[in-house]
Scaffold this motif. Structure first.
Motif, mmCIF file in Angstrom:
data_model
loop_
_atom_site.group_PDB
_atom_site.id
_atom_site.type_symbol
_atom_site.label_atom_id
_atom_site.label_comp_id
_atom_site.label_asym_id
_atom_site.label_seq_id
_atom_site.Cartn_x
_atom_site.Cartn_y
_atom_site.Cartn_z
ATOM 1 N N GLY A 26 43.037 34.663 68.714
ATOM 2 C CA GLY A 26 42.205 35.918 69.191
ATOM 3 C C GLY A 26 41.299 36.293 68.486
ATOM 4 O O GLY A 26 40.963 37.322 68.720
ATOM 5 N N PHE A 27 40.610 35.706 67.590
ATOM 6 C CA PHE A 27 39.473 36.069 66.823
ATOM 7 C C PHE A 27 38.525 34.806 66.645
ATOM 8 O O PHE A 27 39.077 33.760 66.467
ATOM 9 N N THR A 28 37.381 35.071 65.970
ATOM 10 C CA THR A 28 36.473 34.129 65.705
ATOM 11 C C THR A 28 36.898 33.676 64.322
ATOM 12 O O THR A 28 36.309 34.100 63.185
ATOM 13 N N TRP A 29 37.718 32.795 64.073
ATOM 14 C CA TRP A 29 38.360 32.227 63.055
ATOM 15 C C TRP A 29 37.242 31.681 62.006
ATOM 16 O O TRP A 29 37.435 31.952 60.874
ATOM 17 N N ASP A 30 36.143 31.099 62.620
ATOM 18 C CA ASP A 30 35.315 30.398 61.583
ATOM 19 C C ASP A 30 34.480 31.336 60.528
ATOM 20 O O ASP A 30 33.877 30.833 59.799
ATOM 21 N N TYR A 31 34.489 32.631 60.916
ATOM 22 C CA TYR A 31 33.719 33.541 60.203
ATOM 23 C C TYR A 31 34.428 34.299 59.323
ATOM 24 O O TYR A 31 33.975 35.220 58.692
ATOM 25 N N ARG A 32 35.725 34.116 59.313
ATOM 26 C CA ARG A 32 36.423 34.775 58.324
ATOM 27 C C ARG A 32 37.233 34.136 57.333
ATOM 28 O O ARG A 32 37.648 32.981 57.513
ATOM 29 N N ASN A 74 39.287 24.492 60.396
ATOM 30 C CA ASN A 74 38.898 25.340 61.352
ATOM 31 C C ASN A 74 38.760 25.087 62.624
ATOM 32 O O ASN A 74 38.794 25.470 63.749
ATOM 33 N N ALA A 75 38.942 23.453 63.010
ATOM 34 C CA ALA A 75 39.090 22.730 64.342
ATOM 35 C C ALA A 75 40.581 23.199 64.686
ATOM 36 O O ALA A 75 40.773 23.309 66.161
ATOM 37 N N LYS A 76 41.535 23.559 63.910
ATOM 38 C CA LYS A 76 42.809 23.920 64.291
ATOM 39 C C LYS A 76 43.175 25.449 64.271
ATOM 40 O O LYS A 76 44.342 25.801 64.350
ATOM 41 N N ASN A 77 42.001 26.034 63.632
ATOM 42 C CA ASN A 77 42.477 27.423 63.364
ATOM 43 C C ASN A 77 43.685 27.821 62.363
ATOM 44 O O ASN A 77 44.452 28.763 62.740
ATOM 45 N N THR A 78 43.877 26.953 61.657
ATOM 46 C CA THR A 78 44.944 26.935 60.666
ATOM 47 C C THR A 78 44.515 26.828 59.349
ATOM 48 O O THR A 78 43.735 26.153 58.770
ATOM 49 N N ALA A 79 45.167 27.658 58.441
ATOM 50 C CA ALA A 79 45.014 27.455 56.897
ATOM 51 C C ALA A 79 46.347 27.139 56.401
ATOM 52 O O ALA A 79 47.520 27.299 57.053
ATOM 53 N N TYR A 80 46.361 26.612 55.175
ATOM 54 C CA TYR A 80 47.552 25.870 54.506
ATOM 55 C C TYR A 80 47.587 26.424 52.943
ATOM 56 O O TYR A 80 46.418 26.777 52.375
#
Length: 123
Positions: A26-32, A74-80
């Protein structure tokens, strides 16, 4: 709708490992930037680690340095959050949040939060 969903928590013995995931939509993941916080019963929420939007800069609380590693895909919009050598004092609800990664990992710099995942370290 902006959403962060944590997963990967559970019960682990002291010295064990867990990997937490934070999936975003729901948001621009790459910039946050993304951060992990934790809150134990009766204690204040504590900043654990954060990672910049590009993934090139990370920061850790002294209590987890050398044991925890934050990363993002960032390709998966996921952090670990890879947690090794876990201790009973790591027991808490772990939250991921989206905002600005700074030298001080403070909740005031993050405006979107997940619901949390429980991590329990016990024998």
């Amino acid at each position: 709708q902006l959403q962060l969903v944590e997963s990967g928590g559970g019960l682990v013995q002291p010295g064990g490992s867990l990997r937490l995931s934070c999936a975003a939509s729901g948001f621009t993941w790459d910039y946050r930037a993304i951060a992990w916080f934790r809150q134990a019963p009766g204690k204040e929420r504590e900043g654990v680690s954060c990672i910049s939007s590009s993934g090139t800069w990370t920061n850790y609380a002294d209590s987890v340095k050398g044991r925890f590693t934050i990363s993002r895909d960032n390709a998966k919009n996921t952090a670990y959050l890879q947690m090794n050598s876990l201790k009973p004092e790591d027991t808490a609800i772990y939250y991921c949040a989206s905002g600005s990664c700074r030298s001080g990992i403070q909740a005031m710099h993050y405006d979107y939060w997940g619901q949390g995942t429980q991590v329990t370290v016990s024998s």
